[in-house]
Design a protein around this motif. Structure first.
Motif, PDB file in Angstrom:
ATOM      1  N   THR A  20      21.413  60.943  91.975  1.00  0.00           N
ATOM      2  CA  THR A  20      22.351  60.133  92.441  1.00  0.00           C
ATOM      3  C   THR A  20      23.539  60.564  92.595  1.00  0.00           C
ATOM      4  O   THR A  20      24.211  61.733  91.940  1.00  0.00           O
ATOM      5  CB  THR A  20      22.341  58.749  91.571  1.00  0.00           C
ATOM      6  OG1 THR A  20      22.834  59.202  90.395  1.00  0.00           O
ATOM      7  CG2 THR A  20      21.092  58.391  91.708  1.00  0.00           C
ATOM      8  N   SER A  21      24.523  60.081  93.627  1.00  0.00           N
ATOM      9  CA  SER A  21      25.937  60.478  93.821  1.00  0.00           C
ATOM     10  C   SER A  21      27.083  59.652  93.207  1.00  0.00           C
ATOM     11  O   SER A  21      27.962  59.546  93.810  1.00  0.00           O
ATOM     12  CB  SER A  21      26.104  60.617  95.494  1.00  0.00           C
ATOM     13  OG  SER A  21      25.891  59.172  96.103  1.00  0.00           O
ATOM     14  N   LYS A  52      23.686  49.793  93.729  1.00  0.00           N
ATOM     15  CA  LYS A  52      23.879  51.250  94.254  1.00  0.00           C
ATOM     16  C   LYS A  52      22.558  51.880  94.305  1.00  0.00           C
ATOM     17  O   LYS A  52      22.279  52.651  95.086  1.00  0.00           O
ATOM     18  CB  LYS A  52      25.265  51.823  93.840  1.00  0.00           C
ATOM     19  CG  LYS A  52      26.378  51.330  94.523  1.00  0.00           C
ATOM     20  CD  LYS A  52      27.365  52.177  93.787  1.00  0.00           C
ATOM     21  CE  LYS A  52      28.982  51.772  94.195  1.00  0.00           C
ATOM     22  NZ  LYS A  52      30.046  52.196  93.595  1.00  0.00           N
ATOM     23  N   LEU A  53      22.280  52.077  93.157  1.00  0.00           N
ATOM     24  CA  LEU A  53      20.958  52.667  92.713  1.00  0.00           C
ATOM     25  C   LEU A  53      19.718  52.178  93.450  1.00  0.00           C
ATOM     26  O   LEU A  53      19.069  52.922  93.939  1.00  0.00           O
ATOM     27  CB  LEU A  53      20.948  52.548  91.162  1.00  0.00           C
ATOM     28  CG  LEU A  53      21.601  53.434  90.314  1.00  0.00           C
ATOM     29  CD1 LEU A  53      21.421  52.909  88.856  1.00  0.00           C
ATOM     30  CD2 LEU A  53      21.468  54.813  90.288  1.00  0.00           C
ATOM     31  N   ILE A  55      19.528  50.582  96.136  1.00  0.00           N
ATOM     32  CA  ILE A  55      19.576  50.885  97.809  1.00  0.00           C
ATOM     33  C   ILE A  55      19.506  52.129  98.137  1.00  0.00           C
ATOM     34  O   ILE A  55      18.769  52.501  99.205  1.00  0.00           O
ATOM     35  CB  ILE A  55      20.917  50.256  98.412  1.00  0.00           C
ATOM     36  CG1 ILE A  55      21.085  48.734  98.217  1.00  0.00           C
ATOM     37  CG2 ILE A  55      21.282  50.619  99.744  1.00  0.00           C
ATOM     38  CD1 ILE A  55      22.551  47.988  98.403  1.00  0.00           C
ATOM     39  N   LYS A  56      20.308  53.104  97.258  1.00  0.00           N
ATOM     40  CA  LYS A  56      19.931  54.475  97.523  1.00  0.00           C
ATOM     41  C   LYS A  56      18.516  54.855  97.266  1.00  0.00           C
ATOM     42  O   LYS A  56      17.964  55.568  98.291  1.00  0.00           O
ATOM     43  CB  LYS A  56      21.018  55.428  96.559  1.00  0.00           C
ATOM     44  CG  LYS A  56      20.846  56.647  97.003  1.00  0.00           C
ATOM     45  CD  LYS A  56      21.799  57.355  96.157  1.00  0.00           C
ATOM     46  CE  LYS A  56      21.939  58.772  96.557  1.00  0.00           C
ATOM     47  NZ  LYS A  56      22.857  59.641  96.121  1.00  0.00           N
ATOM     48  N   GLY A  57      17.790  54.495  96.298  1.00  0.00           N
ATOM     49  CA  GLY A  57      16.506  54.860  96.145  1.00  0.00           C
ATOM     50  C   GLY A  57      15.535  54.422  97.039  1.00  0.00           C
ATOM     51  O   GLY A  57      14.687  54.994  97.421  1.00  0.00           O
ATOM     52  N   ILE A  59      16.293  53.606 100.216  1.00  0.00           N
ATOM     53  CA  ILE A  59      16.397  54.592 101.598  1.00  0.00           C
ATOM     54  C   ILE A  59      15.768  55.870 101.255  1.00  0.00           C
ATOM     55  O   ILE A  59      14.958  56.188 102.294  1.00  0.00           O
ATOM     56  CB  ILE A  59      18.029  54.632 101.972  1.00  0.00           C
ATOM     57  CG1 ILE A  59      18.413  53.187 102.277  1.00  0.00           C
ATOM     58  CG2 ILE A  59      18.088  55.551 102.974  1.00  0.00           C
ATOM     59  CD1 ILE A  59      19.815  53.240 102.208  1.00  0.00           C
ATOM     60  N   GLU A  60      15.886  56.544 100.320  1.00  0.00           N
ATOM     61  CA  GLU A  60      15.275  57.874  99.954  1.00  0.00           C
ATOM     62  C   GLU A  60      13.874  57.819 100.086  1.00  0.00           C
ATOM     63  O   GLU A  60      13.164  58.450 100.731  1.00  0.00           O
ATOM     64  CB  GLU A  60      15.673  58.460  98.927  1.00  0.00           C
ATOM     65  CG  GLU A  60      17.328  59.066  98.749  1.00  0.00           C
ATOM     66  CD  GLU A  60      17.921  59.498  97.539  1.00  0.00           C
ATOM     67  OE1 GLU A  60      17.024  59.497  96.695  1.00  0.00           O
ATOM     68  OE2 GLU A  60      18.943  60.005  97.605  1.00  0.00           O
ATOM     69  N   LEU A 186      27.132  48.316 101.612  1.00  0.00           N
ATOM     70  CA  LEU A 186      25.848  49.430 101.340  1.00  0.00           C
ATOM     71  C   LEU A 186      24.580  48.640 101.996  1.00  0.00           C
ATOM     72  O   LEU A 186      23.883  49.621 102.382  1.00  0.00           O
ATOM     73  CB  LEU A 186      25.861  49.355  99.968  1.00  0.00           C
ATOM     74  CG  LEU A 186      26.729  50.016  98.912  1.00  0.00           C
ATOM     75  CD1 LEU A 186      26.697  49.797  97.419  1.00  0.00           C
ATOM     76  CD2 LEU A 186      26.712  51.541  99.395  1.00  0.00           C
ATOM     77  N   GLY A 189      23.338  50.279 105.341  1.00  0.00           N
ATOM     78  CA  GLY A 189      22.236  51.653 105.282  1.00  0.00           C
ATOM     79  C   GLY A 189      20.851  51.256 105.563  1.00  0.00           C
ATOM     80  O   GLY A 189      20.156  51.942 105.540  1.00  0.00           O
ATOM     81  N   TYR A 216      14.463  54.126  87.839  1.00  0.00           N
ATOM     82  CA  TYR A 216      15.724  54.952  88.192  1.00  0.00           C
ATOM     83  C   TYR A 216      15.895  55.975  86.913  1.00  0.00           C
ATOM     84  O   TYR A 216      16.698  56.723  87.301  1.00  0.00           O
ATOM     85  CB  TYR A 216      16.805  53.951  88.062  1.00  0.00           C
ATOM     86  CG  TYR A 216      16.682  52.854  88.944  1.00  0.00           C
ATOM     87  CD1 TYR A 216      16.735  53.106  90.322  1.00  0.00           C
ATOM     88  CD2 TYR A 216      16.582  51.268  88.607  1.00  0.00           C
ATOM     89  CE1 TYR A 216      16.592  52.052  91.245  1.00  0.00           C
ATOM     90  CE2 TYR A 216      16.089  50.622  89.422  1.00  0.00           C
ATOM     91  CZ  TYR A 216      16.081  50.517  90.854  1.00  0.00           C
ATOM     92  OH  TYR A 216      16.336  49.807  91.729  1.00  0.00           O
TER      93      TYR A 216
END
Length: 639
Positions: A20-21, A52-53, A55-57, A59-60, A186, A189, A216
């Motif tokens: 994660t960023s 954030k975690l 949504i990012k997870g 999408i990836e 967010l 995305g 996560y």
């Protein structure tokens, strides 16, 4: 409060272990500092980090998965749970008689008023039969908004309306602070993801919304297990595809078995329909022949009526021409008489000039007579001028009669003026006669006094009296001419009235002829429509005959294929009177068509699709619903 701190700590550990960023150096310190001061701020930061975690997870994983996401996909389920917690943060509790109510459906309903495109989602959520609680409706709304790729737009409208949100949230809620705007940013995305979620079958009312933090927390073993899971998922997809093929083969076998019976029954029905159609064509041909005979009779009657009208019109025109010629002859004769009278007047004027010379010689002896003679001359001149004016007016009247019918009124007024002038002329003539009588009396007195003078000039006075009598005769002739002209005008007016009546009768006859022509054209149009109906029915019969021959060949082929196949579910033609999709009634023009996949009966418009099925390698007729389902299966099966 302790649960929120533990969740936040786990989220921070997962962010450090994975790829994660999220930058935890400043945010963690600030969140720890805020935990001592404001517990609601700590909750907001924890929920923001979890959002954030998730949504990012999501999408990836969706991009690595490489296809549309289903409702069973774990990262997607966790995303909805996190969004539910974010929307629930800081909700006001609404008290009722029985219990406390705390749901997120209230603020989500506001989107319908702020964003008109969200009306469809709200209406579809309300119409879902399985949803009983407001929380279930809110969960369904979130899933539909994700499928539409407009979740960020809808929630952005809510965040900007802080006054409306104040009715549902506390002042320290996540949706009322800056963290809510970050989460909405967010969500943009997620428009990259394609989701195909079935909302009807899920039990959204009784789901437990618990965040799974183990997803996560990443390790090296998880990467290998992901690859293995992908390989296993591909094998399972192939297995499901093979099972679907077996099911479709079994269904086609049963459908082919029943199709033979249905085609035989449809052939018998088509033969009966052909016989009925032939009988209808014979009846229509008889009606067409009857209408044609009626059309010919109407044409003959109209032509005969037109010929009679033409003959009458020609006869009336000839009579009109003869009457016009007679009137022209009368006018020419009157014109000649006027010329002769003008010549006579010129001779009289010459004689008067001679008499004036004679009077100048006898001025001293006949002063009284000269006065009378001068007065008579003045009256005669005035009479001549009036006669000339009358003639000029008569000529103008005749010209105006030929120009237009509207000038008749003006001419009648002029005639009245002329009559007044003639009355004045008669009055002046009477005055002249009285003056003549007075002059004769004066002459008698003068004769008695001067007998000798009379004897010398007796011959001259007699000649003057003769001239006066001649002038009186001329005045009488002029009066008779005026009477003749009046009678001629009356005859002309009567002729004009007759011509107007004839013209009006001709106009009415022409209007009748026009109406007859319109009726004839309408009959022709009806005849054309009947011909078109006959032609369409003949074409339909030809198509039915061709399809009968094709169906017979298909029956033979199906009988051969039926030997190798078993029974199949196939709807009979008698059982279906309307199309299953559009619900239109079947007829000769709208025929029945079976779907080769489901066996239901549809019209041509609702089954105008062809796809290759496992039972047949060639493309076969398929309904619209089966076409959409098969295309979805093919697209989902493709890696």
């Amino acid at each position: 409060m302790e649960e929120a701190e533990e969740g936040w700590r786990k989220a921070v550990k997962g962010a450090k272990a994975g790829s994660t960023s999220l930058s935890c150096s400043g945010s963690c310190c600030s969140s720890l500092a805020m935990a001592v001061k404001d517990p609601t701020a700590v909750e907001r930061t924890n929920l923001l980090n979890m959002a954030k975690l998730s949504i990012k997870g999501l999408i990836e994983s969706a991009l690595s998965f490489g296809r549309t996401l289903d409702s069973d996909y774990p990262p997607l389920q966790q995303f909805f749970v996190v969004m539910e917690h974010c929307l629930k943060h800081g909700l006001k509790v609404k008290k009722s008689f029985l219990s406390y109510n705390k749901t997120i459906w209230g603020p989500l309903e506001l989107v319908e008023k702020l964003y008109p495109e969200a009306e469809e989602i709200a209406a579809s959520v309300r119409d879902l039969p399985g949803l009983k609680t407001p929380l279930g409706r809110a969960r369904a709304w979130l899933r539909l908004a994700l499928m539409q790729k407009k979740m960020a737009d809808y929630l952005r409208c809510l965040i900007f309306q802080k006054e409306l949100l104040g009715e549902f949230y506390e002042y320290h809620a996540l949706m009322m602070e800056e963290e809510g705007a970050v989460i909405v940013g967010l969500l943009v995305g997620l428009n990259v993801i394609d989701a195909n979620l079935c909302v009807k079958g899920e039990d959204l009312d009784s789901q437990v919304g618990v965040i799974d933090f183990s997803m996560y927390l990443k390790n090296e073993d998880d990467i290998e297990s992901k690859e293995r899971n992908d390989h296993i998922a591909a094998i399972l997809d192939q297995k499901n595809y093979v099972e679907e093929l077996n099911r479709q083969l079994n269904s086609t076998v049963s459908s082919l078995h029943t199709r033979v019976d249905s085609l035989e029954k449809s052939n018998t029905k088509l033969i009966e329909e052909l016989a009925i159609a032939k009988n209808n064509i014979i009846k229509l041909q008889e009606e067409n022949h009857h209408l044609r005979s009626e059309n010919t009779l109407i044409l003959m009657k109209t032509q005969h009526h037109l010929e009679v009208n033409k003959v009458d019109a020609e006869a009336e025109l000839q009579t009109y021409k003869h009457s016009r010629q007679s009137l022209d002859d009368m006018y020419n004769e009157a014109h000649r008489q006027l010329r002769e009278e003008s010549q006579l007047r010129q001779d009289i004027e010459n004689e008067l000039m001679v008499q004036v010379g004679m009077k100048h010689e006898i001025e001293l002896a006949m002063k009284l007579l000269e006065k009378d003679i001068h007065e008579k001359q003045d009256t005669l001149i005035s009479l001549r001028q009036q006669l000339e004016e009358v003639k000029g007016i008569n000529v103008e009247m005749y010209k105006k009669l030929q120009v237009s019918d509207d000038a008749l009124k003006e001419k009648n007024e002029i005639i009245g003026r002329l009559e007044d002038k003639t009355n004045q002329i008669t009055a002046t003539m009477k005055q002249l006669e009285q003056r003549l009588q007075q002059a004769e009396k004066a002459q008698m007195e003068a004769e008695s006094e001067d007998k000798k003078f009379k004897q010398d000039y007796m011959s001259k006075s007699e000649s003057l009296q003769k001239d006066i009598t001649q002038k009186e005769k001329q005045v009488g002739q002029l009066e008779t001419d005026l009477k003749i002209e009046r009678e001629w005008r009356q005859t002309m007016e009567e002729d004009l009235k007759r011509e107007k009546e004839t013209s009006s009768s001709l106009k009415t006859e022409t209007q009748q002829i026009i109406t007859l022509k319109k009726e004839f054209l309408k009959l022709q149009e009806k005849n054309k429509q009947l011909k078109n109906l006959c032609h369409d029915q003949e074409e339909a019969l030809q198509e039915l005959a061709g399809k009968l021959s094709e169906s017979k060949l298909k029956i033979e082929d199906i009988k051969e294929a039926n030997k190798t196949l078993q029974g199949q579910v196939w709807l009979k033609d008698k059982e279906a009177t309307h199309c299953k999709l559009c619900e239109k009634e079947f007829s000769l023009s709208r025929r029945r068509h079976h779907c080769r996949n489901c066996g239901e009966i549809f019209c041509n418009a609702c089954s105008d699709n062809e796809l290759p099925l496992p039972s047949s390698p060639k493309p076969v007729r398929v309904c619209d619903s089966c076409h959409a389902l098969l295309i979805q299966r093919c697209s989902s099966s493709v890696p």
